[in-house]
Design a protein around this motif. Sequence first.
Motif, PDB file in Angstrom:
ATOM      1  N   UNK A  10       0.907  -1.209   0.075  1.00 17.20           N
ATOM      2  CA  UNK A  10       0.051   0.099   0.019  1.00 17.20           C
ATOM      3  C   UNK A  10       0.845   1.244  -0.010  1.00 17.20           C
ATOM      4  N   UNK A  11       2.006   1.171   0.579  1.00 17.72           N
ATOM      5  CA  UNK A  11       2.658   2.432   0.692  1.00 17.72           C
ATOM      6  C   UNK A  11       3.845   2.657  -0.395  1.00 17.72           C
ATOM      7  N   UNK A  12       3.859   1.783  -1.389  1.00 18.35           N
ATOM      8  CA  UNK A  12       4.997   1.830  -2.383  1.00 18.35           C
ATOM      9  C   UNK A  12       4.317   2.459  -3.720  1.00 18.35           C
ATOM     10  N   UNK A  13       4.964   3.525  -4.276  1.00 17.48           N
ATOM     11  CA  UNK A  13       4.229   4.013  -5.645  1.00 17.48           C
ATOM     12  C   UNK A  13       4.086   2.731  -6.683  1.00 17.48           C
ATOM     13  N   UNK A  14       3.007   3.020  -7.456  1.00 20.13           N
ATOM     14  CA  UNK A  14       2.795   1.955  -8.246  1.00 20.13           C
ATOM     15  C   UNK A  14       2.717   2.468  -9.799  1.00 20.13           C
ATOM     16  N   UNK A  87      12.321   0.579 -22.880  1.00 21.63           N
ATOM     17  CA  UNK A  87      11.068   0.420 -21.905  1.00 21.63           C
ATOM     18  C   UNK A  87      11.729  -0.512 -20.809  1.00 21.63           C
ATOM     19  N   UNK A  88      12.664  -1.768 -21.069  1.00 24.92           N
ATOM     20  CA  UNK A  88      12.980  -2.581 -20.045  1.00 24.92           C
ATOM     21  C   UNK A  88      14.029  -1.519 -19.216  1.00 24.92           C
ATOM     22  N   UNK A  89      14.751  -0.797 -19.747  1.00 26.45           N
ATOM     23  CA  UNK A  89      15.735  -0.136 -18.797  1.00 26.45           C
ATOM     24  C   UNK A  89      14.916   0.988 -18.069  1.00 26.45           C
ATOM     25  N   UNK A  90      14.349   1.586 -18.483  1.00 22.92           N
ATOM     26  CA  UNK A  90      13.182   2.633 -17.632  1.00 22.92           C
ATOM     27  C   UNK A  90      12.653   1.892 -16.634  1.00 22.92           C
ATOM     28  N   UNK A  91      11.768   0.796 -16.876  1.00 23.56           N
ATOM     29  CA  UNK A  91      11.032   0.100 -15.837  1.00 23.56           C
ATOM     30  C   UNK A  91      12.155  -0.516 -14.802  1.00 23.56           C
ATOM     31  N   UNK A  92      13.230  -1.057 -15.075  1.00 23.89           N
ATOM     32  CA  UNK A  92      14.255  -1.487 -14.102  1.00 23.89           C
ATOM     33  C   UNK A  92      14.764  -0.320 -13.431  1.00 23.89           C
ATOM     34  N   UNK A  93      14.929   0.599 -13.712  1.00 24.39           N
ATOM     35  CA  UNK A  93      15.370   1.943 -13.046  1.00 24.39           C
ATOM     36  C   UNK A  93      14.199   2.413 -11.969  1.00 24.39           C
ATOM     37  N   UNK A  94      13.040   2.392 -12.554  1.00 26.71           N
ATOM     38  CA  UNK A  94      11.791   2.784 -11.767  1.00 26.71           C
ATOM     39  C   UNK A  94      11.410   1.868 -10.750  1.00 26.71           C
ATOM     40  N   UNK A  95      11.914   0.562 -10.934  1.00 25.71           N
ATOM     41  CA  UNK A  95      11.592  -0.392 -10.016  1.00 25.71           C
ATOM     42  C   UNK A  95      12.392  -0.031  -8.362  1.00 25.71           C
ATOM     43  N   UNK A  96      13.253   0.798  -8.290  1.00 28.84           N
ATOM     44  CA  UNK A  96      14.160   1.095  -7.178  1.00 28.84           C
ATOM     45  C   UNK A  96      13.007   1.934  -6.292  1.00 28.84           C
ATOM     46  N   UNK A  97      12.032   2.557  -6.920  1.00 29.31           N
ATOM     47  CA  UNK A  97      11.293   3.457  -6.151  1.00 29.31           C
ATOM     48  C   UNK A  97       9.868   2.947  -6.316  1.00 29.31           C
ATOM     49  N   UNK A  98       9.443   2.242  -7.359  1.00 27.47           N
ATOM     50  CA  UNK A  98       7.913   1.638  -7.327  1.00 27.47           C
ATOM     51  C   UNK A  98       7.511   0.113  -7.569  1.00 27.47           C
ATOM     52  N   UNK A 148       1.682   7.574  -4.641  1.00 27.69           N
ATOM     53  CA  UNK A 148       1.036   7.831  -5.823  1.00 27.69           C
ATOM     54  C   UNK A 148       1.075   6.711  -6.960  1.00 27.69           C
ATOM     55  N   UNK A 149       0.209   6.705  -7.910  1.00 27.03           N
ATOM     56  CA  UNK A 149       0.045   5.915  -8.977  1.00 27.03           C
ATOM     57  C   UNK A 149       0.421   6.310 -10.276  1.00 27.03           C
ATOM     58  N   UNK A 150       0.726   5.636 -11.206  1.00 34.57           N
ATOM     59  CA  UNK A 150       0.827   6.194 -12.605  1.00 34.57           C
ATOM     60  C   UNK A 150       0.260   5.209 -13.408  1.00 34.57           C
TER      61      UNK A 150
END
Length: 209
Positions: A10-14, A87-98, A148-150
Amino acid sequence: MVVASLELKPDRPLVICDADEVLVQFLVGLERFLLRNNRKLVLKSFAIHGNVVDAATGETITHDEVTRLLKDFFQHDTHQLDPVPGAADALNALRAQAQIIVLSNLPETAREIRRAHLASHGMDYPVIAGSGPKGPIVRDIVQAIKAPVVFIDDLPPHLTSVAQATPHVHRLHFVADRRLARMIEPAQDAHRRIDDWPSARTWIESVIS
Ligand SMILES: [Mg+2]
């Protein structure tokens, strides 16, 4: 996979990400499939039905046959689609926060094929197979999320549906194919229109942090 089994925090961005024309190149793959079947897509408008012709005669293919061809395409070619660059690189970077999930409108029978295919290209995320406007299922998914959710999609009706069901969700309009991107105006119900992953990543990071 059903929404209840996602085990979201619940507390992690999605980030809820569409697949076709966002993570994988749907149009290019569909064109390959159609040519194998002696059919051709003539992109007169942002639609598939009505724009498929017989490759030899140029005759327009009926609505029902296009529906059948699309079903075959998802079943047989889902695992052959080319990934969208970055796409894969961007999502891989985002998974550190989301936390990241894929919400893709495709037959449930093709869901596991899609999940394994994305994973084979470095995008190993849960895949939900949807159908129809995405607002209601996004409402179910984000129900317990306090961060936050995107939501990312290429099709404006889904962005509108999500805007109506969950106005607080940040909505990104993303169209990978350059030809489609030229045909389709920025969706009115999206917060931003971005068609490349490095820029999308920067925007997503700005709204989730
Ligand atoms: Mg799509």
